[in-house]
Design a protein around this motif. Structure first.
Motif, PDB file in Angstrom:
ATOM      1  N   LYS A   3      39.576  31.678  31.611  1.00  0.00           N
ATOM      2  CA  LYS A   3      40.920  31.976  32.091  1.00  0.00           C
ATOM      3  C   LYS A   3      41.025  33.437  32.507  1.00  0.00           C
ATOM      4  O   LYS A   3      41.616  33.774  33.534  1.00  0.00           O
ATOM      5  CB  LYS A   3      41.938  31.663  30.996  1.00  0.00           C
ATOM      6  CG  LYS A   3      43.383  31.877  31.432  1.00  0.00           C
ATOM      7  CD  LYS A   3      44.336  31.491  30.311  1.00  0.00           C
ATOM      8  CE  LYS A   3      45.779  31.697  30.770  1.00  0.00           C
ATOM      9  NZ  LYS A   3      46.732  31.336  29.677  1.00  0.00           N
ATOM     10  N   HIS A   4      40.449  34.316  31.684  1.00  0.00           N
ATOM     11  CA  HIS A   4      40.466  35.740  31.995  1.00  0.00           C
ATOM     12  C   HIS A   4      39.720  36.024  33.300  1.00  0.00           C
ATOM     13  O   HIS A   4      40.169  36.833  34.128  1.00  0.00           O
ATOM     14  CB  HIS A   4      39.817  36.518  30.847  1.00  0.00           C
ATOM     15  CG  HIS A   4      39.737  37.998  31.115  1.00  0.00           C
ATOM     16  ND1 HIS A   4      40.831  38.823  31.044  1.00  0.00           N
ATOM     17  CD2 HIS A   4      38.666  38.782  31.465  1.00  0.00           C
ATOM     18  CE1 HIS A   4      40.461  40.055  31.336  1.00  0.00           C
ATOM     19  NE2 HIS A   4      39.149  40.064  31.588  1.00  0.00           N
ATOM     20  N   PHE A   5      38.633  35.336  33.516  1.00  0.00           N
ATOM     21  CA  PHE A   5      37.836  35.521  34.740  1.00  0.00           C
ATOM     22  C   PHE A   5      38.644  35.133  35.969  1.00  0.00           C
ATOM     23  O   PHE A   5      38.671  35.850  36.963  1.00  0.00           O
ATOM     24  CB  PHE A   5      36.565  34.680  34.645  1.00  0.00           C
ATOM     25  CG  PHE A   5      35.779  34.650  35.936  1.00  0.00           C
ATOM     26  CD1 PHE A   5      34.978  35.723  36.317  1.00  0.00           C
ATOM     27  CD2 PHE A   5      35.865  33.550  36.788  1.00  0.00           C
ATOM     28  CE1 PHE A   5      34.266  35.702  37.503  1.00  0.00           C
ATOM     29  CE2 PHE A   5      35.154  33.523  37.975  1.00  0.00           C
ATOM     30  CZ  PHE A   5      34.345  34.596  38.331  1.00  0.00           C
ATOM     31  N   LEU A  12      42.175  40.273  42.217  1.00  0.00           N
ATOM     32  CA  LEU A  12      41.407  40.893  43.294  1.00  0.00           C
ATOM     33  C   LEU A  12      41.798  40.324  44.656  1.00  0.00           C
ATOM     34  O   LEU A  12      41.875  41.052  45.647  1.00  0.00           O
ATOM     35  CB  LEU A  12      39.912  40.686  43.044  1.00  0.00           C
ATOM     36  CG  LEU A  12      39.310  41.454  41.864  1.00  0.00           C
ATOM     37  CD1 LEU A  12      37.853  41.029  41.643  1.00  0.00           C
ATOM     38  CD2 LEU A  12      39.387  42.959  42.098  1.00  0.00           C
ATOM     39  N   VAL A  13      42.050  39.022  44.689  1.00  0.00           N
ATOM     40  CA  VAL A  13      42.469  38.378  45.944  1.00  0.00           C
ATOM     41  C   VAL A  13      43.815  38.931  46.390  1.00  0.00           C
ATOM     42  O   VAL A  13      44.015  39.234  47.578  1.00  0.00           O
ATOM     43  CB  VAL A  13      42.550  36.845  45.760  1.00  0.00           C
ATOM     44  CG1 VAL A  13      43.199  36.209  46.987  1.00  0.00           C
ATOM     45  CG2 VAL A  13      41.159  36.266  45.533  1.00  0.00           C
ATOM     46  N   VAL A  14      44.739  39.080  45.436  1.00  0.00           N
ATOM     47  CA  VAL A  14      46.061  39.625  45.764  1.00  0.00           C
ATOM     48  C   VAL A  14      45.932  41.048  46.294  1.00  0.00           C
ATOM     49  O   VAL A  14      46.566  41.414  47.284  1.00  0.00           O
ATOM     50  CB  VAL A  14      46.982  39.596  44.526  1.00  0.00           C
ATOM     51  CG1 VAL A  14      48.274  40.380  44.810  1.00  0.00           C
ATOM     52  CG2 VAL A  14      47.312  38.171  44.140  1.00  0.00           C
ATOM     53  N   CYS A  15      45.106  41.861  45.650  1.00  0.00           N
ATOM     54  CA  CYS A  15      44.884  43.235  46.097  1.00  0.00           C
ATOM     55  C   CYS A  15      44.305  43.265  47.508  1.00  0.00           C
ATOM     56  O   CYS A  15      44.715  44.079  48.347  1.00  0.00           O
ATOM     57  CB  CYS A  15      43.941  43.956  45.136  1.00  0.00           C
ATOM     58  SG  CYS A  15      44.682  44.365  43.552  1.00  0.00           S
TER      59      CYS A  15
END
Length: 224
Positions: A3-5, A12-15
Motif C-alpha cells: 500500500k505504501h509503495f 509521483l504521478v501527481v507531481c
C-alpha cells in the motif's frame, strides 16, 4: 508495504502531472508574449517605412534577445506587407509615438487615449494620462510594466545610465534625448515626476519589484 509503495507511486504521478501542467502554462504564456511582440515589431516596421513603398523590399524586424530572425514566418510577413500596401497610411500609425532605446534593444509603441490601460495589461507602453500627446511638448511621461521575461517590455530599463540615448519617433520626426537621471522611488511618491514642465523632457516610470514591492524606477531625459 504494498500500500505504501502504491501511494508513493501515485504521489509521483501527481507531481509529474503538476509539473507538466506548469510547463504547458509557461509555454502558453511565452508564446503569447512572442506573438504580441512579433506583431508589434511588424506594425512598427510598417509605421517607420510608411507602408513599404516597395512591397517587395522588406527587412526582417530587429532581433530581440528572445526572438531570432530565423523564427519569423516570411510568408506571413509577405501577407502583412500586401495587406498594408492596400491600406491607408493613416490607419497604420498606431499609438502616439515610438520609444526607441538602442542600448537595451527596445522599440515599442507608446499609446495614449482612453484605451491605453488595455495596452498596459499586454505589457505595452502608455502615457500617464489619456490626454497626453508628445506633440504637446512639456514633460512626456511613459509608463510600462517590467516583465519578468528578459528583454520584454521594460524588463531591461534598469540597465540605463546617465548620458544614454533615447529616441522618440513620430510620423514627422525622430528626436534624440539624453538620460539625465536614473532613480528608484517609492511608488506613492512619484507624483512629483508627473508634473508638467515648460521645457520638453521624457520621463519613463516602471515598477521595480526587484528592489521592493513599493519601488518604481524613474528615468528622466532631456533633448540632445
Amino acid at each position: 508495504m504494498g500500500k505504501h509503495f502504491y501511494l508513493k507511486k501515485a504521489g509521483l504521478v501527481v507531481c509529474f502531472i503538476v509539473i507538466c501542467i506548469l510547463f504547458l502554462y509557461s509555454l502558453y504564456k511565452y508564446m503569447n508574449v512572442y506573438n504580441i511582440e512579433y506583431n508589434e515589431q511588424l506594425q512598427i516596421q510598417m509605421m517607420e517605412q510608411n507602408l513599404f513603398p516597395d512591397i517587395l523590399d522588406i527587412q526582417i524586424p530587429y532581433d530581440s534577445h528572445y526572438i531570432s530572425a530565423a523564427d519569423y514566418d516570411t510568408e506571413a510577413i509577405h501577407e502583412t506587407k500586401v495587406s498594408a500596401a492596400s491600406s491607408n497610411s493613416n490607419h497604420v500609425w498606431l499609438g502616439d509615438c515610438i520609444l526607441s532605446i538602442p542600448k537595451i534593444n527596445l522599440n515599442k509603441v507608446v499609446y495614449t487615449g482612453t484605451e491605453r490601460l488595455e495596452h498596459l495589461k499586454d505589457y505595452g507602453l502608455a502615457t500617464a494620462a489619456d490626454t497626453m500627446k508628445y506633440e504637446n511638448g512639456g514633460n512626456y511621461i511613459i509608463c510600462g510594466h517590467a516583465s519578468r521575461l528578459y528583454g520584454h517590455s521594460l524588463n531591461r530599463i534598469k540597465e540605463l545610465d546617465k548620458e544614454d540615448t533615447i529616441y522618440i519617433k513620430t510620423k514627422n520626426s525622430k528626436d534624440c534625448y539624453r538620460v539625465t537621471k536614473v532613480s528608484y522611488e517609492n511608488m506613492n511618491e512619484t507624483s512629483k515626476y508627473c508634473s508638467q514642465t515648460s521645457q520638453r523632457q521624457i520621463t519613463i516610470i516602471s515598477c521595480a519589484k526587484y528592489v521592493s514591492k513599493e519601488s518604481y524606477i524613474v528615468i528622466t531625459a532631456i533633448p540632445e
